[in-house]
Every structure is written in structure tokens, then in C-alpha cells.
Write a protein that holds these residues in place. Structure first.
Motif, PDB file in Angstrom:
ATOM      1  N   LEU A 152      -4.159   7.797   1.445  1.00  0.00           N
ATOM      2  CA  LEU A 152      -4.192   8.831   0.406  1.00  0.00           C
ATOM      3  C   LEU A 152      -4.761  10.138   0.954  1.00  0.00           C
ATOM      4  CD1 LEU A 152      -5.377   6.584  -2.538  1.00  0.00           C
ATOM      5  CD2 LEU A 152      -3.301   7.985  -2.573  1.00  0.00           C
ATOM      6  N   LYS A 153      -5.811  10.026   1.753  1.00  0.00           N
ATOM      7  CA  LYS A 153      -6.426  11.219   2.331  1.00  0.00           C
ATOM      8  C   LYS A 153      -5.444  11.925   3.270  1.00  0.00           C
ATOM      9  CE  LYS A 153     -10.126  13.812   2.785  1.00  0.00           C
ATOM     10  NZ  LYS A 153     -10.675  14.577   1.643  1.00  0.00           N
ATOM     11  N   SER A 154      -4.708  11.154   4.039  1.00  0.00           N
ATOM     12  CA  SER A 154      -3.735  11.723   4.969  1.00  0.00           C
ATOM     13  C   SER A 154      -2.637  12.472   4.227  1.00  0.00           C
ATOM     14  CB  SER A 154      -3.124  10.613   5.829  1.00  0.00           C
ATOM     15  OG  SER A 154      -2.129  11.124   6.679  1.00  0.00           O
ATOM     16  N   GLU A 155      -2.205  11.929   3.090  1.00  0.00           N
ATOM     17  CA  GLU A 155      -1.113  12.535   2.329  1.00  0.00           C
ATOM     18  C   GLU A 155      -1.577  13.684   1.436  1.00  0.00           C
ATOM     19  OE1 GLU A 155       2.103  11.944   2.473  1.00  0.00           O
ATOM     20  OE2 GLU A 155       2.018  10.300   3.895  1.00  0.00           O
ATOM     21  N   LEU A 156      -2.767  13.542   0.861  1.00  0.00           N
ATOM     22  CA  LEU A 156      -3.213  14.498  -0.155  1.00  0.00           C
ATOM     23  C   LEU A 156      -4.237  15.505   0.348  1.00  0.00           C
ATOM     24  CD1 LEU A 156      -3.556  12.057  -3.192  1.00  0.00           C
ATOM     25  CD2 LEU A 156      -1.733  13.732  -2.793  1.00  0.00           C
ATOM     26  N   GLY A 157      -4.827  15.260   1.492  1.00  0.00           N
ATOM     27  CA  GLY A 157      -5.817  16.203   2.020  1.00  0.00           C
ATOM     28  C   GLY A 157      -7.004  16.340   1.087  1.00  0.00           C
ATOM     29  N   ASP A 158      -7.361  17.574   0.769  1.00  0.00           N
ATOM     30  CA  ASP A 158      -8.526  17.840  -0.066  1.00  0.00           C
ATOM     31  C   ASP A 158      -8.356  17.359  -1.503  1.00  0.00           C
ATOM     32  OD1 ASP A 158      -9.797  18.975   2.080  1.00  0.00           O
ATOM     33  OD2 ASP A 158      -9.332  21.051   1.516  1.00  0.00           O
ATOM     34  N   GLN A 159      -7.130  17.064  -1.900  1.00  0.00           N
ATOM     35  CA  GLN A 159      -6.900  16.530  -3.249  1.00  0.00           C
ATOM     36  C   GLN A 159      -7.369  15.085  -3.377  1.00  0.00           C
ATOM     37  OE1 GLN A 159      -2.616  18.012  -3.199  1.00  0.00           O
ATOM     38  NE2 GLN A 159      -3.059  18.044  -5.391  1.00  0.00           N
ATOM     39  N   CYS A 160      -7.576  14.421  -2.256  1.00  0.00           N
ATOM     40  CA  CYS A 160      -8.144  13.070  -2.250  1.00  0.00           C
ATOM     41  C   CYS A 160      -9.624  13.189  -1.943  1.00  0.00           C
ATOM     42  CB  CYS A 160      -7.453  12.186  -1.216  1.00  0.00           C
ATOM     43  SG  CYS A 160      -8.180  10.534  -1.073  1.00  0.00           S
ATOM     44  N   ILE A 161     -10.448  12.779  -2.878  1.00  0.00           N
ATOM     45  CA  ILE A 161     -11.895  12.916  -2.754  1.00  0.00           C
ATOM     46  C   ILE A 161     -12.516  11.546  -2.585  1.00  0.00           C
ATOM     47  CG2 ILE A 161     -13.999  13.711  -3.893  1.00  0.00           C
ATOM     48  CD1 ILE A 161     -12.189  15.712  -5.438  1.00  0.00           C
ATOM     49  N   VAL A 162     -13.259  11.360  -1.518  1.00  0.00           N
ATOM     50  CA  VAL A 162     -13.926  10.078  -1.252  1.00  0.00           C
ATOM     51  C   VAL A 162     -15.312  10.139  -1.877  1.00  0.00           C
ATOM     52  CG1 VAL A 162     -14.629   8.425   0.512  1.00  0.00           C
ATOM     53  CG2 VAL A 162     -12.591   9.843   0.875  1.00  0.00           C
ATOM     54  N   ALA A 163     -15.410   9.637  -3.089  1.00  0.00           N
ATOM     55  CA  ALA A 163     -16.664   9.695  -3.838  1.00  0.00           C
ATOM     56  C   ALA A 163     -17.603   8.596  -3.399  1.00  0.00           C
ATOM     57  CB  ALA A 163     -16.379   9.573  -5.332  1.00  0.00           C
TER      58      ALA A 163
ATOM     59  N   ILE B  24      -7.440   4.269   1.263  1.00  0.00           N
ATOM     60  CA  ILE B  24      -8.144   5.550   1.153  1.00  0.00           C
ATOM     61  C   ILE B  24      -7.673   6.495   2.248  1.00  0.00           C
ATOM     62  CG2 ILE B  24     -10.393   6.682   1.387  1.00  0.00           C
ATOM     63  CD1 ILE B  24     -11.642   4.278  -0.014  1.00  0.00           C
ATOM     64  N   CYS B  25      -7.547   5.990   3.464  1.00  0.00           N
ATOM     65  CA  CYS B  25      -7.091   6.819   4.583  1.00  0.00           C
ATOM     66  C   CYS B  25      -5.650   7.294   4.360  1.00  0.00           C
ATOM     67  CB  CYS B  25      -7.195   6.053   5.898  1.00  0.00           C
ATOM     68  SG  CYS B  25      -8.898   5.789   6.454  1.00  0.00           S
TER      69      CYS B  25
ATOM     70  N   ARG C  55       0.832  -1.208   0.000  1.00  0.00           N
ATOM     71  CA  ARG C  55       0.000   0.000   0.000  1.00  0.00           C
ATOM     72  C   ARG C  55       0.866   1.258   0.000  1.00  0.00           C
ATOM     73  NH1 ARG C  55      -2.865  -2.555   4.270  1.00  0.00           N
ATOM     74  NH2 ARG C  55      -4.662  -3.698   3.472  1.00  0.00           N
ATOM     75  N   LYS C  56       1.888   1.269   0.854  1.00  0.00           N
ATOM     76  CA  LYS C  56       2.761   2.440   0.936  1.00  0.00           C
ATOM     77  C   LYS C  56       3.456   2.694  -0.389  1.00  0.00           C
ATOM     78  CE  LYS C  56       3.687   1.991   5.899  1.00  0.00           C
ATOM     79  NZ  LYS C  56       4.712   1.662   6.929  1.00  0.00           N
ATOM     80  N   THR C  57       3.890   1.623  -1.058  1.00  0.00           N
ATOM     81  CA  THR C  57       4.560   1.765  -2.356  1.00  0.00           C
ATOM     82  C   THR C  57       3.622   2.353  -3.395  1.00  0.00           C
ATOM     83  OG1 THR C  57       6.052  -0.089  -1.910  1.00  0.00           O
ATOM     84  CG2 THR C  57       5.714   0.517  -4.216  1.00  0.00           C
ATOM     85  N   VAL C  58       2.412   1.792  -3.462  1.00  0.00           N
ATOM     86  CA  VAL C  58       1.446   2.253  -4.464  1.00  0.00           C
ATOM     87  C   VAL C  58       1.018   3.687  -4.183  1.00  0.00           C
ATOM     88  CG1 VAL C  58      -0.864   1.894  -5.396  1.00  0.00           C
ATOM     89  CG2 VAL C  58       0.635  -0.070  -4.982  1.00  0.00           C
ATOM     90  N   VAL C  59       0.706   3.986  -2.931  1.00  0.00           N
ATOM     91  CA  VAL C  59       0.298   5.349  -2.575  1.00  0.00           C
ATOM     92  C   VAL C  59       1.423   6.333  -2.905  1.00  0.00           C
ATOM     93  CG1 VAL C  59      -0.189   6.885  -0.622  1.00  0.00           C
ATOM     94  CG2 VAL C  59      -1.397   4.698  -0.833  1.00  0.00           C
ATOM     95  N   GLY C  60       2.656   5.949  -2.650  1.00  0.00           N
ATOM     96  CA  GLY C  60       3.789   6.810  -2.976  1.00  0.00           C
ATOM     97  C   GLY C  60       3.893   7.088  -4.463  1.00  0.00           C
TER      98      GLY C  60
END
Length: 277
Positions: free
Chosen positions: A258-269, A255-256, A229-234
Motif C-alpha cells: 500500500l505504501k509503495s502504491e499510495l506514497g504519502d496517502q498511506c499512513i503507518v499509524a 502495508i509495504c 494481497r494484490k487483489t485486496v490492495v488493488g
């Protein structure tokens, strides 16, 4: 300009819209209207009605891969929309199975259409293999090339006529790439069974030198190890996208992250959500 609405997704927070384990996205661009997948039932139709979306308008139905949770609504779509071709990979029709805890699933995850349903709709099929450009700005990837060293998070198997189970390389998975003016490229991927990294790498070949602005994808990381997960998210973050929507099979842990790293740029649709870019 591009607008898209989730007609089927695993989760929802929209009054009047229901959720299911599936994916379906209604996409409008300046050039054409596309339905990307049809979910695991006819729920996409009910949610479309609730969102006042006219399903006779799509000029194409793009199928991401040959699994039931992306294709079960196809026969109903063909009853509603009489003209849109169905772009589906030529290898998407096998009887395939997933694996959990090193055991092959007892039930198939492949297409569930009856013989009658398939016969009724197969004249609408446009069988893909390599990249297919619907317009100068919209491409269906066809088979996504493997990336050396990339490890898919789940194994799939195809059952042959003699009952033998053989590995399914998931060559029937394809993504939709849309150039949205100067904003960049938006990628729609159903499950990324080959991995979201191969999706990103192949998109760079199809759109050389262009910015990946949006990644709207099931990334199938719920069964991945923490290290994977860390590799892919990176890798996703390294593309510096304008936004990322991790949907469907991504998994809450990823998802968490990505949200932690990207903030508002990660959208949980969720099912019923609409977006304009």
C-alpha cells in the motif's frame, strides 16, 4: 472536523507510549466522542493518560468484534466511564478459535472477561445486528454482508456447548462509518475478518454515492497469499481514498504494498499517534 488517537496498536514510535497486539482508537467528531475497541489489556488507559486524554468523555464504546485483542480493556473502561453504552454485536459472545497451518488453535481468541466482569458490565450492552445510526452522520454497520467470490484470509471456529467446533462466519464483526462533512466517509474497521472488500462494498450501501475518504483498518492480510494481497490492495486503491491507515493485523507485506502504491496517502499509524481531518 474529526480527530482520532491510537491508544492501542501493534507498534509504536512514540516516547512514553507502549504497544501490544491489539487496537483501540479514541475518536472525536463535531457530534460525539467515541472509543473504538479497547485493545488486549488496560494499556489503552495508560496511553490515554500519557496523551492527556480523558476517558470519561466518550459517549459510546463501539466494539468491532468479539475477540480478546479488541475487548480486554472493556471492564476497566466501565470503571472509568460510568455512562457510555457499549455497542457490541449480539453474536460476539461465543467461544471462538482461529486456525493456523490447517490446525485449529488450542487457545481461544474470544472474549476473556470473567463471569463477574461480564455481570458487572452487561447492563451497559447495546446488542447490534443490523446497521445502527448513532447520529445522521455516524453508523455502526452491524453484520457485514458477504461478497460473492470474496475469500476471507483466515478461518474461525466456534465451540458449541457439546464441544463441537463449527465454522464462525464472523457475523459479529462490524465497522464504524463517519461522515466528515464534505471531506467524505471515514471507515474504522478492527480486523476486517470478512475482508476489507465487504467492508468497502457495504459502506457504499450505507452511504450511497458518497466518497470514501479514509480507511483506517486492520485488514488481516498477514496470512494471505501474494495474489490475494494484490487483489485486496488493488480494490482499496480503486476507491481513490484520501488516505489509508493499514493497522493492527494488516501485516507488513500488505502495508509495504500500500505504501509503495499510495506514497504519502498511506499512513503507518502507531500507538500514540494523533490525526486531524
Amino acid at each position: 472536523m474529526m480527530n482520532f488517537t491510537f491508544l492501542s496498536e501493534n507498534k509504536t514510535d512514540n516516547p512514553g507510549c507502549d504497544a501490544e497486539h491489539g487496537l483501540s482508537i479514541y475518536i472525536e467528531t463535531d457530534e460525539m466522542t467515541i472509543l473504538f475497541d479497547t485493545g488486549a489489556s488496560n494499556l489503552f488507559e495508560r496511553n490515554a493518560e500519557r496523551k492527556h486524554i480523558d476517558l470519561t468523555k466518550p459517549e459510546a464504546l463501539v466494539i468491532s468484534h468479539g475477540h480478546y485483542d479488541h475487548t480486554e480493556g472493556v471492564p476497566r473502561f466501565c470503571e472509568i466511564n460510568k455512562t457510555a453504552p457499549i455497542y457490541i454485536h449480539r453474536d460476539a459472545f461465543g467461544e471462538c478459535y482461529g486456525m493456523e497451518e490447517d490446525k485449529i488453535d488450542k487457545k481461544p481468541c474470544s472474549l476473556k472477561w470473567s463471569q463477574e466482569e461480564r455481570k458487572r458490565i452487561e447492563d451497559r450492552f447495546y446488542l447490534t445486528e443490523g446497521p445502527l445510526w448513532l447520529t445522521d452522520n455516524i453508523v455502526i454497520s452491524g453484520t457485514i454482508p458477504d461478497v460473492p467470490g470474496n475469500e476471507p484470509t483466515e478461518k474461525f471456529f466456534e465451540k458449541k456447548a457439546d464441544g463441537q467446533m463449527v465454522p464462525d462466519p464472523m457475523n459479529h464483526e462490524q465497522f464504524l462509518g463517519i461522515r466528515n462533512g464534505e471531506k467524505g466517509i471515514f471507515l474504522f474497521s478492527g480486523c476486517s475478518h470478512k475482508g476489507i472488500i465487504p467492508v468497502l462494498e457495504y459502506s457504499k450501501q450505507l452511504f450511497p454515492g458518497e466518497k470514501i475518504a479514509g480507511i483506517i483498518a486492520g485488514m488481516h492480510l498477514f496470512s494471505a497469499t501474494d495474489e490475494m494481497r494484490k487483489t485486496v490492495v488493488g480494490k482499496v486503491i480503486a476507491e481513490h481514498p484520501t488516505m489509508v491507515m493499514p493497522v493492527h493485523c494488516t501485516g507488513i507485506e500488505a502495508i509495504c504494498m500500500l505504501k509503495s502504491e499510495l506514497g504519502d496517502q498511506c499512513i503507518v499509524a502507531t500507538a500514540g499517534n494523533s490525526y486531524a481531518y
